[in-house]
Design a protein around this motif. Structure first.
Motif, mmCIF file in Angstrom:
data_model
loop_
_atom_site.group_PDB
_atom_site.id
_atom_site.type_symbol
_atom_site.label_atom_id
_atom_site.label_comp_id
_atom_site.label_asym_id
_atom_site.label_seq_id
_atom_site.Cartn_x
_atom_site.Cartn_y
_atom_site.Cartn_z
ATOM 1 N N ILE A 77 0.642 -0.856 0.314
ATOM 2 C CA ILE A 77 -0.028 -0.539 -0.045
ATOM 3 C C ILE A 77 0.715 0.931 -0.038
ATOM 4 C CG2 ILE A 77 -0.201 0.006 2.429
ATOM 5 C CD1 ILE A 77 -2.987 1.415 -0.333
ATOM 6 N N ASP A 78 2.215 1.443 0.348
ATOM 7 C CA ASP A 78 2.865 2.415 0.578
ATOM 8 C C ASP A 78 3.512 2.666 -0.839
ATOM 9 O OD1 ASP A 78 2.764 2.731 3.455
ATOM 10 O OD2 ASP A 78 4.826 1.680 4.144
ATOM 11 N N LYS A 79 3.490 1.549 -2.064
ATOM 12 C CA LYS A 79 3.540 1.875 -3.735
ATOM 13 C C LYS A 79 3.116 2.469 -4.027
ATOM 14 C CE LYS A 79 5.851 -2.653 -3.872
ATOM 15 N NZ LYS A 79 5.922 -3.640 -4.247
ATOM 16 N N THR A 80 1.396 2.148 -3.258
ATOM 17 C CA THR A 80 0.100 2.226 -4.890
ATOM 18 C C THR A 80 -1.241 3.373 -3.498
ATOM 19 O OG1 THR A 80 -0.701 0.162 -3.694
ATOM 20 C CG2 THR A 80 1.062 0.588 -5.734
ATOM 21 N N LYS A 95 1.816 15.221 6.468
ATOM 22 C CA LYS A 95 2.967 14.809 7.365
ATOM 23 C C LYS A 95 3.166 13.275 6.628
ATOM 24 C CE LYS A 95 3.785 12.828 12.190
ATOM 25 N NZ LYS A 95 3.627 13.336 13.504
ATOM 26 N N PRO A 96 4.881 13.365 6.906
ATOM 27 C CA PRO A 96 4.699 12.179 6.180
ATOM 28 C C PRO A 96 3.921 10.815 7.450
ATOM 29 C CG PRO A 96 6.488 13.371 5.752
ATOM 30 C CD PRO A 96 5.510 14.169 6.755
ATOM 31 N N HIS A 97 3.158 9.616 6.333
ATOM 32 C CA HIS A 97 3.045 8.678 7.070
ATOM 33 C C HIS A 97 3.539 6.935 6.179
ATOM 34 C CE1 HIS A 97 0.778 10.310 9.967
ATOM 35 N NE2 HIS A 97 -0.012 11.674 8.701
ATOM 36 N N HIS A 98 3.901 5.983 6.757
ATOM 37 C CA HIS A 98 4.045 5.135 6.294
ATOM 38 C C HIS A 98 3.656 4.082 6.409
ATOM 39 C CE1 HIS A 98 7.696 5.097 8.239
ATOM 40 N NE2 HIS A 98 7.908 6.578 7.405
ATOM 41 N N PHE A 99 3.236 1.965 5.705
ATOM 42 C CA PHE A 99 2.288 1.326 6.998
ATOM 43 C C PHE A 99 3.878 1.011 7.467
ATOM 44 C CE2 PHE A 99 -1.185 2.419 5.267
ATOM 45 C CZ PHE A 99 -2.072 2.078 6.838
ATOM 46 N N TYR A 119 7.188 9.502 0.722
ATOM 47 C CA TYR A 119 5.961 9.822 0.921
ATOM 48 C C TYR A 119 5.204 10.739 -0.285
ATOM 49 C CZ TYR A 119 1.959 12.427 3.458
ATOM 50 O OH TYR A 119 0.652 12.954 3.565
ATOM 51 N N ILE A 120 4.151 10.803 -0.894
ATOM 52 C CA ILE A 120 3.685 11.758 -2.350
ATOM 53 C C ILE A 120 3.309 12.739 -1.477
ATOM 54 C CG2 ILE A 120 1.806 11.388 -4.068
ATOM 55 C CD1 ILE A 120 2.118 8.425 -4.248
ATOM 56 N N VAL A 174 1.332 16.083 -0.509
ATOM 57 C CA VAL A 174 -0.059 16.497 -0.025
ATOM 58 C C VAL A 174 -1.113 16.977 -1.857
ATOM 59 C CG1 VAL A 174 -0.395 18.384 0.669
ATOM 60 C CG2 VAL A 174 -2.171 16.739 0.926
ATOM 61 N N SER A 175 -0.100 17.790 -2.034
ATOM 62 C CA SER A 175 -0.720 18.179 -3.143
ATOM 63 C C SER A 175 -0.367 17.309 -4.301
ATOM 64 C CB SER A 175 0.724 19.274 -3.505
ATOM 65 O OG SER A 175 1.741 19.141 -4.441
ATOM 66 N N ASP A 176 -0.011 15.765 -4.414
ATOM 67 C CA ASP A 176 0.164 14.999 -5.921
ATOM 68 C C ASP A 176 -0.698 14.129 -5.270
ATOM 69 O OD1 ASP A 176 1.620 15.958 -7.015
ATOM 70 O OD2 ASP A 176 3.186 15.424 -5.953
ATOM 71 N N GLN A 177 -1.684 13.604 -3.905
ATOM 72 C CA GLN A 177 -2.316 13.502 -3.612
ATOM 73 C C GLN A 177 -3.823 13.482 -4.041
ATOM 74 O OE1 GLN A 177 -2.419 11.851 0.723
ATOM 75 N NE2 GLN A 177 -0.465 12.692 0.769
ATOM 76 N N ILE A 178 -5.158 12.560 -4.049
ATOM 77 C CA ILE A 178 -6.322 13.030 -5.140
ATOM 78 C C ILE A 178 -7.400 12.372 -3.460
ATOM 79 C CG2 ILE A 178 -8.464 11.583 -6.419
ATOM 80 C CD1 ILE A 178 -5.788 10.187 -8.129
ATOM 81 N N SER A 179 -7.949 13.836 -2.875
ATOM 82 C CA SER A 179 -9.110 13.842 -2.354
ATOM 83 C C SER A 179 -10.242 13.497 -2.615
ATOM 84 C CB SER A 179 -9.431 15.805 -1.449
ATOM 85 O OG SER A 179 -8.276 16.304 -1.416
ATOM 86 N N CYS A 180 -10.340 12.756 -0.959
ATOM 87 C CA CYS A 180 -11.766 11.969 -1.354
ATOM 88 C C CYS A 180 -12.884 13.502 -0.961
ATOM 89 C CB CYS A 180 -12.115 11.016 0.096
ATOM 90 S SG CYS A 180 -10.929 9.434 -0.034
ATOM 91 N N TRP A 181 -14.193 13.173 -0.794
ATOM 92 C CA TRP A 181 -15.177 13.845 -0.084
ATOM 93 C C TRP A 181 -16.448 13.586 0.263
ATOM 94 C CZ3 TRP A 181 -14.512 19.571 -3.017
ATOM 95 C CH2 TRP A 181 -12.595 18.928 -3.652
ATOM 96 N N LEU A 182 -16.660 14.553 1.120
ATOM 97 C CA LEU A 182 -17.774 14.226 2.155
ATOM 98 C C LEU A 182 -19.400 14.639 1.301
ATOM 99 C CD1 LEU A 182 -19.144 13.014 4.868
ATOM 100 C CD2 LEU A 182 -18.540 14.569 5.551
ATOM 101 N N THR A 183 -20.557 13.974 1.367
ATOM 102 C CA THR A 183 -21.539 14.773 1.150
ATOM 103 C C THR A 183 -22.134 13.014 2.556
ATOM 104 O OG1 THR A 183 -23.686 15.054 -0.291
ATOM 105 C CG2 THR A 183 -21.984 12.926 -0.504
ATOM 106 N N TYR A 184 -23.487 13.809 2.190
ATOM 107 C CA TYR A 184 -24.574 13.066 3.104
ATOM 108 C C TYR A 184 -26.518 13.024 2.453
ATOM 109 C CZ TYR A 184 -22.236 15.019 6.989
ATOM 110 O OH TYR A 184 -20.756 16.000 7.693
#
Length: 640
Positions: free
Chosen positions: A81-84, A230-234, A243-244, A246-256
């Protein structure tokens, strides 16, 4: 339709055979092969290796700790998961360390490809596409498997990790058909063979939500859920540099959901398989379908819906929180009633899937079956839900199958060792009447079983098995030495009443100034003091410490009293675990046992007095009688 089988032929011999290449089978196969066993991994479809047919994520409360434990023992999930991943977050940061947990949103296709490639490159491991129809069992011992093409493979140990493919049936509204997850082939004959061998099979159910086209979501009216800066890894092996940003990460979104969504569901309950009697399997308590939530929690006017990406190279999005088996046209109406999804285009409908489970009371703590020797089971086959629970069991089953093939003793994790130990003990001692999910509340020693110390707890065990290298163990031991040295240093350093900076900090938080000198270690225990703040008051250590070392120093000192209390309980438990119960003990010969207690003891056949104490229906009086009986038996043997 009559299902035929190819003409039998001998296809080869192995030390260990794994049936199923989901998250349990993947870890089992890699563990067995890395221990030096000639290993065969058979899967219905090579496209389903470590695939994520449900939520494309790894980790979360309790589950994230399991991933860390898998990594500490030498498993693969954390590294993979750290790779992907496409996003990573630490959850429950405002709470204590016992409930903090890391969660990563996965690129499900990249995760599958990376794990498959790892298997293809692993020495001693053969990956092959095949459907297993039957076990080769002679005189109560499993000797191998037979596939639908007639291929007979022989082995010293076999692990079944068939997941939801075991006599799988998909249900969408009025539509029902035999299938494994994600419209793959169902495994029917193997379940029939297990029943012929005398196994008690249960019928469980799980489900998935619809998938939609991410380009048709109106993100402007939803709440963004970004990854952490902040960098994290399993994995212990993953450097911060990997660590990727945050600007290159894909956000999740919340609705209801809303009252309109709920009314659509209520108006169509007569077409909901959950309520029409079509679904026979028992569903997960802690991950119910949206129609089940609407009925069970009728007073709530909304439920969370998380919109989660399935990968970087796809526009499919997972609608977490809306798992359903409603008819497809109703699913579209439900989606379009949700804010931000008014124009969402459905790509795949949600579905329920029923499947067979080997009732886990039929297992030893090694995950070997009591009925057939050298046969192990793991994952959803044992009644759990979730990729992490499956992977944890797969690792333990693979290790024990590998040890059995080598003629070595078993490997068992106790409840005080790991969340994996808690899970397996729950399964084999209490069984489960529904898909089992790990929760932090299930672990009575959760302050000891934290995500941050999995390496310190388990890496030596992984090294003893042969899954952790000398170099990796040495790095862990160096980290441990730095932690111990810094704790010892802080216990020696004294902060005196003349320390003006310390008194200013104390008074700023409404405390009384120091009257006597205090150890820096005790000063750190104050709620408003962290390690960096303390370093402003005392000299720095001789060499800079990593954030992982600092984290350990802080937690071990701040929670020192609570940790010591748990360690006392663990020592008490170890004494009970040392009181072994003979496998062939005749409970009917023990006078005074309650009828229910005797029946439960005969069914579960606990291996220790501690395990017996956790069986529902075995009361304290039963335990006292059993303890006396065991002690008298030992005394009689000594006298003889």
């Amino acid at each position: 339709m009559q299902i035929s089988q190819g003409k039998p032929f001998d296809a080869g011999s192995f030390d260990v055979i794994i049936v199923g290449a989901g998250h349990a089978g993947s870890e089992a196969a890699l563990a067995a092969a890395r221990m030096g066993n000639k290993t065969l991994l058979l899967t219905i479809s090579l496209e389903m290796v470590a695939f994520m047919p449900c939520n494309p994520s790894v980790g979360g409360p309790a589950k994230g700790i399991v991933v860390r434990e898998i990594d500490a023992l030498g498993g693969e999930m954390g590294r993979n998961i750290d790779k992907t991943y496409v996003q990573m977050r630490m959850l429950n940061t405002g709470k204590g360390p016992a409930v903090r947990a890391l969660r990563a949103q996965a690129d499900k296709h990249a995760y599958h490809r990376a794990m498959k490639q790892t298997m293809e490159e692993t020495p001693n491991l053969t990956l092959r596409q095949a459907t297993v129809d039957q076990l080769v069992v002679e005189d109560g011992v499993c000797k191998g498997v037979i596939t639908n093409t007639g291929a007979r493979y022989f082995a010293k140990a076999v692990v079944l990790a068939t997941g939801t493919a075991a006599r799988g049936k998909i249900i969408i509204g009025e539509l029902m058909y035999e299938s494994g997850p994600n419209n793959t082939q169902s495994a029917t004959k193997l379940s029939e063979n297990l029943e012929e061998l005398g196994f008690d099979l249960q019928r469980f159910k799980t489900g998935t939500p619809p998938r939609i086209n991410g380009n048709t979501i109106d993100y402007s009216v939803t709440e963004e859920q970004p990854g952490d800066e902040k960098p994290h890894h399993f994995s212990f092996d993953t450097p911060d540099s990997q660590y990727i940003a945050v600007s290159d990460q894909i956000s999740c979104w919340l609705t209801y959901t809303n009252p309109a969504t709920h009314q659509i569901i209520r108006d169509n309950l007569d077409r909901a398989p959950m309520f029409t009697g079509v679904i026979e399997g028992v569903g997960p308590r802690y991950c119910p379908s949206i129609e089940d939530k609407i009925v069970r929690f009728a007073d709530k006017d909304r439920h969370q819906v998380f919109l989660e990406p399935e990968g970087r190279d796809t526009d499919e999005w997972y609608v977490d929180g809306m798992s359903t088996s409603m008819p497809e046209e109703i699913q579209e109406k439900m989606l379009h009633s949700v804010k931000g999804l008014e124009k969402a285009k459905l790509m795949r409908p949600g579905y329920a899937i029923e499947y067979d489970v080997v009732a886990p009371y039929q297992l030893h703590p090694t995950l070997e079956t009591k009925l057939v020797k050298n046969l192990f089971t793991a994952g959803q086959t044992n009644g759990t839900s979730g990729y992490e629970e499956a992977a944890g069991q797969g690792l333990i089953a693979g290790i024990n199958a590998g040890l059995r093939a080598q003629g070595k003793g078993p490997f068992v994790l106790k409840r005080s060792d790991a969340y994996i130990g808690v899970m397996i003990d729950d399964l084999v001692t209490k069984g489960t009447k529904e898909p089992y999910r790990l929760l932090t509340s299930r672990a009575e020693y959760r302050l000891i079983l934290r995500h941050d110390n999995a390496d310190l707890r388990l890496m030596e065990k992984g090294h003893a098995i042969g899954l952790v290298s000398d170099e990796r163990l040495a790095r862990m031991e160096h980290k441990k030495a730095l932690v111990e040295a810094e704790i010892a240093r802080l216990k020696k350093i004294r902060i005196k009443p003349t320390n003006e900076a310390a008194n200013n900090l104390i008074e700023a938080h409404g405390d009384n100034p120091l009257k006597d000198a205090i150890a820096a270690a005790d000063f750190l225990k104050r709620p408003y003091v962290d390690y960096q703040t303390l370093m402003n008051l005392i000299p720095d250590p001789d060499e800079p410490l990593s954030r992982e070392v600092i984290e350990q120093v802080e937690i071990q000192l701040k929670y020192e009293g609570y940790i010591k209390k748990e360690e006392v309980k663990v020592e008490r438990l170890k004494r009970m675990e040392a009181k072994k119960i003979p496998a062939d003990l005749d409970y009917s010969a023990i006078d005074g046992l309650a009828t229910e207690g005797r029946q439960k003891l005969e069914k579960i056949r606990p291996e220790t007095l501690a395990q017996a104490s956790r069986i529902s229906g075995v009361n304290p009086a039963d335990l006292a009688i059993l303890s006396v009986y065991l002690r008298q038996g030992r005394l009689a043997k000594l006298k003889d």
